[in-house]
Design an enzyme around this catalytic site. Structure first.
Site, short mmCIF file in Angstrom:
data_model
loop_
_atom_site.label_atom_id
_atom_site.label_comp_id
_atom_site.label_asym_id
_atom_site.label_seq_id
_atom_site.Cartn_x
_atom_site.Cartn_y
_atom_site.Cartn_z
N LYS A 86 3.05 -24.41 6.40
CA LYS A 86 2.97 -23.54 5.22
C LYS A 86 4.39 -23.13 4.81
CE LYS A 86 -0.24 -20.36 5.00
NZ LYS A 86 -0.97 -19.15 5.48
C1 E4P Z 1 -3.05 -17.49 3.41
O1 E4P Z 1 -2.30 -18.43 3.15
C2 E4P Z 1 -2.54 -16.12 3.28
O2 E4P Z 1 -1.54 -15.99 4.24
C3 E4P Z 1 -3.59 -15.07 3.49
O3 E4P Z 1 -4.86 -15.51 3.13
C4 E4P Z 1 -3.25 -13.79 2.78
O4 E4P Z 1 -4.36 -12.94 2.85
P1 E4P Z 1 -4.22 -11.35 2.59
O5 E4P Z 1 -3.79 -11.17 1.16
O6 E4P Z 1 -5.60 -10.83 2.85
O7 E4P Z 1 -3.21 -10.85 3.56
#
Ligand code: E4P
Length: 226
Positions: A86
């Protein structure tokens, strides 16, 4: 739409995998921080549980493209080639995505708030992009519509990149994107449970059981009645 679990605690992942048709696990630095344990220890445990074919998404935290590339190599060495790296879609992240693709890594463009970020990451070769539904809503924009637009944008431009929608606050949002046939959604344990929980279903099942026990006796089921 693939369903993934946005979680780092192995006991929670195990509990959800036991019931839900999950096809992978996504993490981010904040999720790993919540475990309070060394990141590779946690991630290796998750990899061992989900198997080497399942998708595991792990985020880099470096600021420069070189740092991010080094991180991606260590992540793949420790957790296997089927680990998606990522990468935040910002200036350095864009350059890092191209370097990682040359390096044959699987890449997920993350921290996506706009359609243009998604388009640029896809053009750079990202396999997935992760738009943040709830966080986009909190900026006063429309998270669900942004994800739908990104999905359309990819199809209309012949891009093979898939959407991995993230940051959900409720099950309705997941359902709406499932209807559009997006590539994947990653959801927290809480939202995952809400995809199934329904008091009307519990009540119906309980009435069926009572009626059957009225006919055959307390505790009797189809395996032990006449
Ligand atoms: C996924 O890529 C993100 O890191 C994650 O879903 C963010 O979620 P949040 O906004 O609930 O922290």
């Amino acid at each position: 739409m693939k369903l993934m679990i946005d979680e780092g605690q192995i006991q929670v992942i195990r509990r959800l995998y036991d019931v839900f048709p999950a096809e992978g696990v996504t993490t981010n630095p904040s999720i790993l921080a919540k475990t309070g344990r060394p990141p590779y220890e946690v991630l290796k445990e998750i990899r061992a549980f989900i198997g080497k074919e399942a998708q595991l998404h792990v985020q880099v935290t470096g600021e420069s493209r070189e740092e991010m590339l080094e991180e991606s190599r260590r992540i793949r060495r420790e957790l296997g080639e089927n680990t998606f790296i990522k990468v935040p879609v910002n200036r350095e992240g864009m350059a890092a995505i191209r370097l990682m693709k040359q390096d044959k890594a699987l890449v997920t463009g993350t921290a996506v708030y706009t359609r243009m970020q998604a388009y640029l990451a896809a053009q750079a070769g990202a396999d997935y992009v992760a738009p943040y539904v709830n966080r986009i809503d909190n900026l006063g924009a429309d998270g669900i519509q942004t994800v739908k637009d990104i999905h359309a944008l990819f199809r209309n431009n012949g891009l093979s990149t898939q959407v991995l929608a993230a940051s959900f606050k409720n099950s309705q949002q997941v359902q709406e994107l499932c209807l559009c046939g997006i590539g994947a959604a990653t959801v927290s344990a809480d939202v995952m449970e809400r995809l199934l929980k329904n008091d009307a279903v519990d009540m119906a099942v309980s009435v069926f059981r009572k009626d059957f026990e009225g006919l055959c006796g307390q505790g009797k089921t189809m395996k032990d009645c006449g």
